[in-house]
Design a protein around this motif. Structure first.
Motif, short mmCIF file in Angstrom:
data_model
loop_
_atom_site.label_atom_id
_atom_site.label_comp_id
_atom_site.label_asym_id
_atom_site.label_seq_id
_atom_site.Cartn_x
_atom_site.Cartn_y
_atom_site.Cartn_z
N VAL A 165 -4.36 -4.71 -9.20
CA VAL A 165 -4.16 -3.28 -8.89
C VAL A 165 -2.72 -2.89 -9.24
O VAL A 165 -2.49 -1.85 -9.86
N TYR B 178 -6.72 0.24 -0.41
CA TYR B 178 -5.51 -0.27 -1.08
C TYR B 178 -4.25 0.37 -0.49
O TYR B 178 -3.27 -0.31 -0.24
N THR C 62 -12.40 2.37 -1.72
CA THR C 62 -11.61 1.20 -2.10
C THR C 62 -10.15 1.58 -2.29
O THR C 62 -9.25 0.88 -1.83
N TYR C 63 -9.91 2.71 -2.95
CA TYR C 63 -8.53 3.14 -3.15
C TYR C 63 -7.83 3.39 -1.82
O TYR C 63 -6.68 2.98 -1.64
N VAL D 228 -1.17 -5.04 -2.00
CA VAL D 228 -2.32 -4.79 -2.87
C VAL D 228 -2.53 -5.98 -3.79
O VAL D 228 -1.61 -6.77 -4.03
N LYS D 229 -3.73 -6.11 -4.30
CA LYS D 229 -4.04 -7.19 -5.24
C LYS D 229 -3.19 -7.05 -6.48
O LYS D 229 -2.86 -5.94 -6.91
N GLY E 200 0.82 -1.20 0.00
CA GLY E 200 0.00 0.00 0.00
C GLY E 200 0.85 1.25 0.00
O GLY E 200 0.53 2.25 -0.65
#
Length: 89
Positions: A44, A34, A30-31, A40-41, A3
């Protein structure tokens, strides 16, 4: 990408959290999640990379660096087509 890395990425563009959320196609909430997570995914991180590449290419074209850019792209294309390449695997 952590992040914190995502936060540094956003700041490198001079973007607000709102702008980064818009560019990534997610809500502001959502951001913010993150940016506050340990990892993070992958999608992303890949989206951030794609946006970085898009911005870099636009900058290079604007600044009349077309020839070095074309050389780089040709080199990458030729490397991906070489017999020992992993492209498509």
């Amino acid at each position: 990408m952590t992040g914190y890395d995502l936060r540094l990425w956003r700041k490198s563009f001079g973007w607000s959290r709102e702008k980064a959320a818009e560019e990534l196609g997610v809500s502001l909430r959502t951001y913010k999640d993150y940016e506050n997570c340990a990892q993070v995914k992958r999608m992303v991180a890949l989206a951030a990379l794609a946006l970085s590449s898009e911005n870099l290419l636009a900058t290079m074209v604007q600044k009349k660096h077309q020839e070095p850019l074309l050389t780089l792209l040709r080199t990458m294309h030729n490397a991906s087509r070489s017999p020992g390449s992993q492209a498509g695997h």
